[in-house]
Design an enzyme around this catalytic site. Structure first.
Site, short mmCIF file in Angstrom:
data_model
loop_
_atom_site.label_atom_id
_atom_site.label_comp_id
_atom_site.label_asym_id
_atom_site.label_seq_id
_atom_site.Cartn_x
_atom_site.Cartn_y
_atom_site.Cartn_z
CB CYS A 52 -0.98 0.10 1.26
SG CYS A 52 -2.07 1.49 1.43
CG ASP A 59 -2.41 -3.81 -0.61
OD1 ASP A 59 -2.88 -3.96 0.34
OD2 ASP A 59 -1.87 -2.77 -0.93
CB SER A 76 7.62 -18.09 -18.11
OG SER A 76 8.46 -19.09 -17.97
#
Length: 154
Positions: A52, A59, A76
């Site tokens: 945050c 979060d 990837s």
């Protein structure tokens, strides 16, 4: 190996540290050997984390990224490191989700991309962020993202 489509990759097969900022994370791409076929690629990151920007508290999100590649595929490992670079990055849910989508879509020159950012609640409110680059390609099977509306998301 010098004329291999993989010869330009720098991170795969090497010890690569986690970037401390998404802006510093290096996405890598390879030529799509099946570029003549329209198909969907799905990446799922069920343990995505960021901070945050106001409180510094963590979060957590479940990300689902679908993209239809053109000439390029995102590598990837570089994607994993890019997503991991948000771990210590402060930004609101909406900013994280859209930043990820736009960076992948722009870098790979994807024919189409969709992201679902399913954020776990903080303060009692889950936030889901959805974005796509345009209409879903016609005639291509792209399954539902499979993440139920929030009910303890299990």
């Amino acid at each position: 190996m010098s004329d291999s489509i993989y010869s330009d990759l720098k991170q795969l097969g090497t010890m690569t540290g986690l970037p401390d900022d998404p802006a510093k994370a290096e996405l890598e791409r390879v030529q799509n050997p099946q570029a003549d076929v329209m198909y969907n690629v799905r990446f799922v990151a069920p343990e995505f984390t960021s901070l945050c920007p106001m409180t510094g508290q963590p979060d957590f999100a479940h990300l689902v990224i679908d993209y239809v590649p053109g000439a390029w595929l995102v590598e990837s490992k570089s994607l994993k490191l890019f997503l991991g670079s948000f771990r210590n990055h402060g930004a609101f849910h909406e900013d994280c989700t859209i930043t990820i989508a736009r960076r992948i879509a722009d870098f790979t020159e994807a024919k189409w991309l969709r992201i679902g950012g399913y954020w776990y609640p903080r303060g009692g409110i889950p936030i889901d962020v959805h974005y796509q680059t345009g209409p879903m390609p016609e005639g291509l099977w792209i399954p539902d993202q499979g993440v139920p509306p929030y009910r303890g998301r299990g």
